[in-house]
Design a protein around this motif. Structure first.
Motif, PDB file in Angstrom:
ATOM      1  N   MET A 115       0.850  -1.175   0.000  1.00 44.58           N
ATOM      2  CA  MET A 115       0.000   0.000   0.000  1.00 44.58           C
ATOM      3  C   MET A 115       0.891   1.232   0.000  1.00 44.58           C
ATOM      4  SD  MET A 115      -2.807   1.347   2.791  1.00 44.58           S
ATOM      5  CE  MET A 115      -4.000   0.087   2.410  1.00 44.58           C
ATOM      6  N   LEU A 116       0.510   2.202  -0.829  1.00 46.57           N
ATOM      7  CA  LEU A 116       1.240   3.470  -0.855  1.00 46.57           C
ATOM      8  C   LEU A 116       1.125   4.161   0.494  1.00 46.57           C
ATOM      9  CD1 LEU A 116       0.101   4.936  -4.307  1.00 46.57           C
ATOM     10  CD2 LEU A 116       2.306   3.907  -3.758  1.00 46.57           C
ATOM     11  N   GLU A 117       2.184   4.805   0.915  1.00 49.95           N
ATOM     12  CA  GLU A 117       2.178   5.521   2.189  1.00 49.95           C
ATOM     13  C   GLU A 117       1.032   6.532   2.246  1.00 49.95           C
ATOM     14  OE1 GLU A 117       3.269   5.893   5.953  1.00 49.95           O
ATOM     15  OE2 GLU A 117       4.285   4.521   4.593  1.00 49.95           O
ATOM     16  N   LYS A 118       0.778   7.228   1.109  1.00 51.97           N
ATOM     17  CA  LYS A 118      -0.289   8.234   1.064  1.00 51.97           C
ATOM     18  C   LYS A 118      -1.671   7.626   1.301  1.00 51.97           C
ATOM     19  CE  LYS A 118       0.236  11.543  -2.178  1.00 51.97           C
ATOM     20  NZ  LYS A 118       0.417  12.090  -3.538  1.00 51.97           N
ATOM     21  N   ASN A 119      -1.829   6.335   1.038  1.00 50.75           N
ATOM     22  CA  ASN A 119      -3.127   5.684   1.192  1.00 50.75           C
ATOM     23  C   ASN A 119      -3.338   5.059   2.566  1.00 50.75           C
ATOM     24  OD1 ASN A 119      -3.984   6.396  -1.347  1.00 50.75           O
ATOM     25  ND2 ASN A 119      -3.279   4.506  -2.299  1.00 50.75           N
ATOM     26  N   GLU A 162       3.845  -2.050  -9.474  1.00 47.26           N
ATOM     27  CA  GLU A 162       4.544  -2.917 -10.423  1.00 47.26           C
ATOM     28  C   GLU A 162       3.602  -3.920 -11.079  1.00 47.26           C
ATOM     29  OE1 GLU A 162       8.009  -4.702  -8.692  1.00 47.26           O
ATOM     30  OE2 GLU A 162       8.775  -2.770  -7.991  1.00 47.26           O
ATOM     31  N   ASP A 163       2.490  -4.215 -10.425  1.00 46.52           N
ATOM     32  CA  ASP A 163       1.507  -5.160 -10.961  1.00 46.52           C
ATOM     33  C   ASP A 163       0.452  -4.482 -11.830  1.00 46.52           C
ATOM     34  OD1 ASP A 163       0.222  -3.756  -8.973  1.00 46.52           O
ATOM     35  OD2 ASP A 163      -0.372  -5.514  -7.807  1.00 46.52           O
ATOM     36  N   ASP A 164       0.668  -3.214 -12.166  1.00 42.28           N
ATOM     37  CA  ASP A 164      -0.266  -2.410 -12.974  1.00 42.28           C
ATOM     38  C   ASP A 164      -1.638  -2.253 -12.317  1.00 42.28           C
ATOM     39  OD1 ASP A 164       1.462  -1.694 -15.035  1.00 42.28           O
ATOM     40  OD2 ASP A 164       1.085  -3.554 -16.126  1.00 42.28           O
ATOM     41  N   MET A 165      -1.677  -2.301 -10.984  1.00 41.18           N
ATOM     42  CA  MET A 165      -2.921  -2.061 -10.245  1.00 41.18           C
ATOM     43  C   MET A 165      -2.662  -1.005  -9.187  1.00 41.18           C
ATOM     44  SD  MET A 165      -4.753  -5.775  -9.688  1.00 41.18           S
ATOM     45  CE  MET A 165      -3.444  -6.566  -8.799  1.00 41.18           C
ATOM     46  N   ASP A 166      -3.735  -0.254  -8.849  1.00 36.57           N
ATOM     47  CA  ASP A 166      -3.612   0.669  -7.735  1.00 36.57           C
ATOM     48  C   ASP A 166      -4.004  -0.066  -6.451  1.00 36.57           C
ATOM     49  OD1 ASP A 166      -6.462   0.814  -7.367  1.00 36.57           O
ATOM     50  OD2 ASP A 166      -6.604   2.490  -8.748  1.00 36.57           O
ATOM     51  N   ASP A 167      -3.901   0.612  -5.317  1.00 37.82           N
ATOM     52  CA  ASP A 167      -4.165  -0.041  -4.032  1.00 37.82           C
ATOM     53  C   ASP A 167      -5.594  -0.567  -3.920  1.00 37.82           C
ATOM     54  OD1 ASP A 167      -1.583   0.314  -3.126  1.00 37.82           O
ATOM     55  OD2 ASP A 167      -2.043   2.125  -1.969  1.00 37.82           O
ATOM     56  N   ILE A 168      -6.563   0.182  -4.445  1.00 33.92           N
ATOM     57  CA  ILE A 168      -7.961  -0.266  -4.367  1.00 33.92           C
ATOM     58  C   ILE A 168      -8.152  -1.520  -5.211  1.00 33.92           C
ATOM     59  CG2 ILE A 168     -10.361   0.318  -4.871  1.00 33.92           C
ATOM     60  CD1 ILE A 168      -9.604   3.266  -4.302  1.00 33.92           C
ATOM     61  N   GLU A 169      -7.682  -1.483  -6.451  1.00 33.11           N
ATOM     62  CA  GLU A 169      -7.811  -2.652  -7.337  1.00 33.11           C
ATOM     63  C   GLU A 169      -7.170  -3.888  -6.710  1.00 33.11           C
ATOM     64  OE1 GLU A 169      -7.598  -1.019 -11.870  1.00 33.11           O
ATOM     65  OE2 GLU A 169      -5.796  -0.725 -10.637  1.00 33.11           O
ATOM     66  N   LYS A 172     -12.412   8.486  -3.622  1.00 32.29           N
ATOM     67  CA  LYS A 172     -11.931   9.638  -4.395  1.00 32.29           C
ATOM     68  C   LYS A 172     -10.622  10.237  -3.875  1.00 32.29           C
ATOM     69  CE  LYS A 172     -14.736  13.233  -2.220  1.00 32.29           C
ATOM     70  NZ  LYS A 172     -15.816  14.193  -2.457  1.00 32.29           N
ATOM     71  N   ASN A 173     -10.296  10.037  -2.620  1.00 28.97           N
ATOM     72  CA  ASN A 173      -9.070  10.618  -2.071  1.00 28.97           C
ATOM     73  C   ASN A 173      -7.881   9.667  -2.072  1.00 28.97           C
ATOM     74  OD1 ASN A 173     -10.208  13.140  -1.616  1.00 28.97           O
ATOM     75  ND2 ASN A 173     -11.084  12.479   0.321  1.00 28.97           N
ATOM     76  N   PHE A 174      -8.070   8.462  -2.614  1.00 22.38           N
ATOM     77  CA  PHE A 174      -6.954   7.529  -2.714  1.00 22.38           C
ATOM     78  C   PHE A 174      -6.018   7.964  -3.832  1.00 22.38           C
ATOM     79  CE2 PHE A 174      -9.402   4.718  -0.108  1.00 22.38           C
ATOM     80  CZ  PHE A 174      -8.491   3.829   0.426  1.00 22.38           C
ATOM     81  N   ASP A 175      -4.738   7.750  -3.622  1.00 23.20           N
ATOM     82  CA  ASP A 175      -3.749   7.921  -4.683  1.00 23.20           C
ATOM     83  C   ASP A 175      -3.844   6.665  -5.547  1.00 23.20           C
ATOM     84  OD1 ASP A 175      -1.381   7.723  -6.240  1.00 23.20           O
ATOM     85  OD2 ASP A 175      -0.272   8.912  -4.778  1.00 23.20           O
ATOM     86  N   THR A 176      -4.145   6.836  -6.816  1.00 27.92           N
ATOM     87  CA  THR A 176      -4.361   5.686  -7.701  1.00 27.92           C
ATOM     88  C   THR A 176      -3.147   5.393  -8.583  1.00 27.92           C
ATOM     89  OG1 THR A 176      -5.453   7.132  -9.304  1.00 27.92           O
ATOM     90  CG2 THR A 176      -6.872   5.952  -7.733  1.00 27.92           C
ATOM     91  N   THR A 177      -1.965   5.749  -8.078  1.00 29.39           N
ATOM     92  CA  THR A 177      -0.741   5.422  -8.784  1.00 29.39           C
ATOM     93  C   THR A 177      -0.635   3.900  -8.913  1.00 29.39           C
ATOM     94  OG1 THR A 177       0.363   7.381  -7.909  1.00 29.39           O
ATOM     95  CG2 THR A 177       1.781   5.618  -8.728  1.00 29.39           C
ATOM     96  N   LEU A 178      -0.306   3.436 -10.124  1.00 27.24           N
ATOM     97  CA  LEU A 178      -0.192   2.001 -10.358  1.00 27.24           C
ATOM     98  C   LEU A 178       1.120   1.468  -9.810  1.00 27.24           C
ATOM     99  CD1 LEU A 178      -1.520   1.727 -14.028  1.00 27.24           C
ATOM    100  CD2 LEU A 178      -2.798   1.550 -11.881  1.00 27.24           C
TER     101      LEU A 178
END
Length: 96
Positions: free
Chosen positions: A1-5, A78-85, A70-76
């Motif tokens: 998980m990204l630190e921002k999330n 290495e697996d081409d997914m964001d944290d929510i996905e 809406k406030n999640f950082d959706t940066t992909l």
């Protein structure tokens, strides 16, 4: 998980809107379950289906999902997914 999330902040207005919709759905379904507990299951099924359709439950749930996500950082990653996905990837959805 990204630190921002690791910490997501909602406005009070957004949180109240989400909570009001959750409360409406949850309490309504609970009251329906109680009301129909001694009635034929077909009546309960019909009533819950009508409630879901007539009260736009799927749209209300979509709004809640938007508010939360809406406030999640959706940066992909290495697996081409964001944290929510990545988090919901293993959910087994209903199938006919």
């Amino acid at each position: 998980m990204l630190e921002k999330n690791k910490k997501i902040i909602l406005t009070g207005e957004d949180a109240l809107e989400a909570l009001a919709n959750i409360e409406f759905i949850m309490i309504s379904l609970h009251k329906m379950g109680s009301y129909y507990s001694d009635k034929p299951v077909e009546e309960y099924r019909k009533a819950t289906t009508e409630f879901i359709d007539n009260e736009n439950v799927t749209q209300r749930l979509a709004k809640i999902r938007t508010i939360i996500s809406k406030n999640f950082d959706t940066t992909l990653g290495e697996d081409d997914m964001d944290d929510i996905e990545r988090h919901v990837e293993g959910i087994e959805f209903w199938k006919p």
